[in-house]
Design an enzyme around this catalytic site. Structure first.
Site, PDB file in Angstrom:
ATOM      1  N   HIS A 169     -12.148  56.710  29.516  1.00 12.20           N
ATOM      2  CA  HIS A 169     -13.346  56.734  30.348  1.00 12.20           C
ATOM      3  C   HIS A 169     -13.129  55.928  31.622  1.00 12.20           C
ATOM      4  O   HIS A 169     -13.551  56.328  32.711  1.00 12.20           O
ATOM      5  CB  HIS A 169     -14.557  56.205  29.580  1.00 12.20           C
ATOM      6  CG  HIS A 169     -15.848  56.403  30.331  1.00 12.20           C
ATOM      7  ND1 HIS A 169     -16.414  55.408  31.091  1.00 12.20           N
ATOM      8  CD2 HIS A 169     -16.653  57.491  30.439  1.00 12.20           C
ATOM      9  CE1 HIS A 169     -17.534  55.870  31.640  1.00 12.20           C
ATOM     10  NE2 HIS A 169     -17.694  57.118  31.261  1.00 12.20           N
ATOM     11  N   CYS A 170     -12.446  54.802  31.493  1.00 14.81           N
ATOM     12  CA  CYS A 170     -12.125  53.998  32.686  1.00 14.81           C
ATOM     13  C   CYS A 170     -11.340  54.835  33.691  1.00 14.81           C
ATOM     14  O   CYS A 170     -11.599  54.779  34.902  1.00 14.81           O
ATOM     15  CB  CYS A 170     -11.315  52.768  32.295  1.00 14.81           C
ATOM     16  SG  CYS A 170     -12.179  51.595  31.235  1.00 14.81           S
ATOM     17  N   LEU A 171     -10.377  55.614  33.202  1.00 11.72           N
ATOM     18  CA  LEU A 171      -9.537  56.422  34.092  1.00 11.72           C
ATOM     19  C   LEU A 171     -10.326  57.511  34.806  1.00 11.72           C
ATOM     20  O   LEU A 171      -9.920  57.995  35.865  1.00 11.72           O
ATOM     21  CB  LEU A 171      -8.403  57.069  33.293  1.00 11.72           C
ATOM     22  CG  LEU A 171      -7.279  56.152  32.817  1.00 11.72           C
ATOM     23  CD1 LEU A 171      -6.324  56.923  31.930  1.00 11.72           C
ATOM     24  CD2 LEU A 171      -6.541  55.555  33.999  1.00 11.72           C
ATOM     25  N   SER A 172     -11.448  57.926  34.226  1.00  8.62           N
ATOM     26  CA  SER A 172     -12.215  59.040  34.790  1.00  8.62           C
ATOM     27  C   SER A 172     -13.232  58.577  35.819  1.00  8.62           C
ATOM     28  O   SER A 172     -13.933  59.396  36.425  1.00  8.62           O
ATOM     29  CB  SER A 172     -12.949  59.788  33.671  1.00  8.62           C
ATOM     30  OG  SER A 172     -14.040  59.015  33.183  1.00  8.62           O
TER      31      SER A 172
END
Length: 204
Positions: free
Chosen positions: A193-196
Site C-alpha cells: 500500500h505504501c508503494l501505491s
C-alpha cells in the site's frame, strides 16, 4: 483542477469508507513534525474541505517501527463502507500489544456517518521482523486493493501468514487475495500500500 492545501498530508495517513467517513491517527496527523501551526479542529477542517468527507474517526498510535509516526494503512483498513480490518497483537509481552488493544477498543466505540457501529474484523500481527536490531513495521494491513485482486504482504511466518490471507479473503469475496513475500521490501519501512501512494512530480 489541481488543489494545493499547503499542509503535510501523506496518502498512507488517511483511510476512507467511500460514504463520507475518514479514519486517521492522532499520532500522525497531530504530530508536531507535520503541521504544528494547526490544532485538531483545524486539521479536521482541512480534511472536510479537501477530501469532501463529513465524518472523521481518530485512532491513537501506530505500530512499533513505523517511521511515519503512525500511518493508518499499517493498522486499520476499510474493506467496505462499514467493515474494517484491524491488526491485533496476541503476544501480551510484545510492545504492540497495548497500542493495538487501545485502538481496538476505540474502534468498537466508534460510529459511522450514519450512526451505525463498525463491523471490526481482527487480523493477526506477523512475528517481529528485525533488521540490524531495528524492528520493522511489518503488517498484513498494508495490502493493496486492485480491481480484481488484493495484494497482501507476507513475512515468512508459518503461523500467521495463512491466517491473515484467509481472513482478508473472507472480506473480499469478489477478489482474489494474493500473498507476496515482503520480508525484503519491509527493510524500506513499507509494503504494497505504501508503494501505491503518492509519486513525486518529475520535471523533464
Amino acid at each position: 483542477p489541481v488543489f494545493n492545501p499547503g499542509i503535510v498530508m501523506e496518502g498512507g495517513s488517511v483511510e476512507f469508507n467511500g460514504r463520507g467517513t475518514l479514519m486517521t491517527t492522532t499520532a500522525c496527523l497531530l504530530n508536531e513534525n507535520r503541521n504544528p501551526h494547526l490544532n485538531q479542529a483545524q486539521i479536521e477542517e482541512y480534511l472536510h474541505n479537501f477530501y469532501g468527507v463529513d465524518h472523521i474517526l481518530w485512532l491513537g498510535d501506530g505500530i512499533i517501527g513505523d517511521d511515519t509516526d503512525g500511518h493508518i494503512d499499517d493498522i486499520t483498513r476499510f474493506v467496505n463502507e462499514d467493515t474494517v480490518l484491524t491488526v491485533v497483537e496476541e503476544n501480551k509481552n510484545d510492545a504492540n500489544y497495548e497500542i493495538l488493544q487501545e485502538n481496538l477498543k476505540l474502534l468498537h466505540q466508534m460510529r459511522l456517518e450514519n450512526g451505525k457501529q463498525l463491523n471490526v474484523v481482527e487480523l493477526p500481527m506477523p512475528k517481529p521482523v528485525i533488521y540490524e536490531d531495528q524492528i520493522l513495521p511489518a503488517s498484513y494491513a498494508n495490502f493493496y486493493i486492485s480491481n480484481e485482486t488484493v495484494i497482501v504482504p507476507t513475512f515468512q511466518d508459518l503461523k500467521n501468514d495463512d491466517r491473515a490471507l484467509d481472513t482478508i479473503q473472507q472480506c473480499f469475496p469478489t477478489r482474489r487475495v494474493v500473498g507476496i513475500n515482503s520480508v525484503d521490501l519491509i527493510w524500506g519501512l513499507g509494503s504494497f500500500h505504501c508503494l501505491s501512494q503518492q509519486e513525486p512530480s518529475i520535471i523533464v
